[in-house]
Design a protein around this motif. Structure first.
Motif, short mmCIF file in Angstrom:
data_model
loop_
_atom_site.label_atom_id
_atom_site.label_comp_id
_atom_site.label_asym_id
_atom_site.label_seq_id
_atom_site.Cartn_x
_atom_site.Cartn_y
_atom_site.Cartn_z
N ALA A 34 46.86 39.15 31.58
CA ALA A 34 47.16 37.97 30.77
C ALA A 34 46.04 36.94 30.88
O ALA A 34 45.64 36.35 29.88
CB ALA A 34 48.50 37.36 31.20
N ALA A 35 45.52 36.76 32.08
CA ALA A 35 44.43 35.80 32.28
C ALA A 35 43.16 36.26 31.56
O ALA A 35 42.47 35.46 30.93
CB ALA A 35 44.15 35.61 33.77
N LYS A 36 42.87 37.56 31.62
CA LYS A 36 41.67 38.09 30.95
C LYS A 36 41.77 37.97 29.44
O LYS A 36 40.76 37.78 28.76
CB LYS A 36 41.46 39.56 31.33
CG LYS A 36 40.97 39.75 32.73
CD LYS A 36 40.84 41.22 33.07
CE LYS A 36 40.51 41.40 34.54
NZ LYS A 36 40.55 42.80 34.94
N ASN A 37 42.98 38.11 28.89
CA ASN A 37 43.16 38.07 27.45
C ASN A 37 43.45 36.68 26.89
O ASN A 37 43.59 36.51 25.69
CB ASN A 37 44.29 39.03 27.05
CG ASN A 37 43.93 40.47 27.32
OD1 ASN A 37 42.79 40.88 27.08
ND2 ASN A 37 44.87 41.24 27.83
N ASP A 38 43.52 35.68 27.77
CA ASP A 38 43.78 34.31 27.34
C ASP A 38 42.48 33.69 26.84
O ASP A 38 41.52 33.56 27.60
CB ASP A 38 44.33 33.50 28.52
CG ASP A 38 44.68 32.08 28.16
OD1 ASP A 38 44.31 31.62 27.05
OD2 ASP A 38 45.34 31.42 28.97
N LEU A 43 37.69 32.74 33.30
CA LEU A 43 37.54 33.52 34.52
C LEU A 43 36.10 33.97 34.68
O LEU A 43 35.48 34.42 33.72
CB LEU A 43 38.45 34.76 34.48
CG LEU A 43 39.94 34.51 34.50
CD1 LEU A 43 40.68 35.83 34.30
CD2 LEU A 43 40.35 33.89 35.81
N PRO A 44 35.54 33.86 35.87
CA PRO A 44 34.16 34.32 36.07
C PRO A 44 34.10 35.85 36.02
O PRO A 44 35.04 36.53 36.42
CB PRO A 44 33.80 33.79 37.45
CG PRO A 44 35.10 33.56 38.13
CD PRO A 44 36.10 33.26 37.07
N SER A 45 32.99 36.38 35.53
CA SER A 45 32.80 37.82 35.49
C SER A 45 32.55 38.34 36.91
O SER A 45 32.28 37.56 37.84
CB SER A 45 31.60 38.17 34.60
OG SER A 45 30.41 37.67 35.20
N ASP A 46 32.63 39.66 37.08
CA ASP A 46 32.34 40.25 38.39
C ASP A 46 30.91 39.90 38.83
O ASP A 46 30.65 39.64 40.00
CB ASP A 46 32.53 41.76 38.35
CG ASP A 46 33.99 42.16 38.24
OD1 ASP A 46 34.86 41.34 38.61
OD2 ASP A 46 34.27 43.29 37.79
N ALA A 48 29.19 37.21 37.97
CA ALA A 48 29.15 35.79 38.35
C ALA A 48 29.76 35.60 39.74
O ALA A 48 29.27 34.80 40.54
CB ALA A 48 29.89 34.94 37.32
N LEU A 49 30.83 36.34 40.04
CA LEU A 49 31.47 36.23 41.36
C LEU A 49 30.52 36.64 42.48
O LEU A 49 30.55 36.09 43.57
CB LEU A 49 32.74 37.08 41.41
CG LEU A 49 33.94 36.52 40.66
CD1 LEU A 49 35.07 37.54 40.64
CD2 LEU A 49 34.41 35.22 41.27
N LYS A 50 29.65 37.62 42.19
CA LYS A 50 28.68 38.07 43.21
C LYS A 50 27.71 36.95 43.57
O LYS A 50 27.17 36.91 44.67
CB LYS A 50 27.89 39.28 42.70
CG LYS A 50 28.72 40.53 42.61
CD LYS A 50 27.88 41.67 42.06
CE LYS A 50 28.74 42.89 41.80
NZ LYS A 50 27.96 43.98 41.17
N ASN A 51 27.48 36.03 42.63
CA ASN A 51 26.51 34.95 42.85
C ASN A 51 27.15 33.71 43.47
O ASN A 51 26.44 32.76 43.77
CB ASN A 51 25.84 34.58 41.52
CG ASN A 51 24.99 35.70 40.99
OD1 ASN A 51 24.33 36.41 41.76
ND2 ASN A 51 24.99 35.89 39.69
N PHE A 52 28.46 33.71 43.63
CA PHE A 52 29.13 32.57 44.25
C PHE A 52 28.68 32.45 45.70
O PHE A 52 28.50 33.44 46.39
CB PHE A 52 30.65 32.73 44.20
CG PHE A 52 31.27 32.36 42.89
CD1 PHE A 52 30.53 32.23 41.74
CD2 PHE A 52 32.63 32.16 42.80
CE1 PHE A 52 31.11 31.91 40.52
CE2 PHE A 52 33.24 31.84 41.59
CZ PHE A 52 32.47 31.71 40.45
N LYS A 53 28.52 31.25 46.14
CA LYS A 53 28.14 31.01 47.54
C LYS A 53 29.25 30.21 48.21
O LYS A 53 29.86 29.32 47.63
CB LYS A 53 26.84 30.23 47.59
CG LYS A 53 25.70 30.94 46.87
CD LYS A 53 24.42 30.84 47.65
CE LYS A 53 23.25 31.54 47.04
NZ LYS A 53 23.39 32.52 46.06
N ARG A 54 29.51 30.55 49.45
CA ARG A 54 30.53 29.85 50.21
C ARG A 54 29.99 28.48 50.64
O ARG A 54 28.86 28.37 51.09
CB ARG A 54 30.88 30.67 51.44
CG ARG A 54 32.24 30.39 51.99
CD ARG A 54 32.57 31.33 53.12
NE ARG A 54 33.20 32.57 52.72
CZ ARG A 54 34.48 32.70 52.43
NH1 ARG A 54 35.26 31.65 52.45
NH2 ARG A 54 34.99 33.86 52.14
N GLY A 55 30.81 27.46 50.46
CA GLY A 55 30.41 26.13 50.85
C GLY A 55 30.54 25.94 52.35
O GLY A 55 31.16 26.75 53.05
#
Length: 63
Positions: A34-38, A43-46, A48-55
């Motif tokens: 439902a979230a993907k089709n909204d 939602l970040p792509s897979d 984009a998630l790989k590039n997230f950095k922990r604060g």
């Protein structure tokens, strides 16, 4: 839709329209789909998630 202000007491008296039984019956997969089709979801792509950095983790200060 207009925004109206109500007190906390008024909010507690109001009955919501959420069908909690239906919501509780949803699987994680159904929720993700439902979230993907909204179209309003961002939602970040897979990738984009790989590039997230922990604060940095900071300990709470004493009051």
């Amino acid at each position: 839709m207009a925004i109206i202000k109500i007190t906390g007491e008024e909010a507690l008296k109001r009955k919501g329209t959420t069908d909690w039984d239906t919501l509780d019956a949803l699987t994680d997969e159904q929720i993700a789909d439902a979230a993907k089709n909204d179209p309003d979801s961002d939602l970040p792509s897979d990738e984009a998630l790989k590039n997230f950095k922990r604060g940095p983790v900071k300990k709470p200060t004493e009051k």
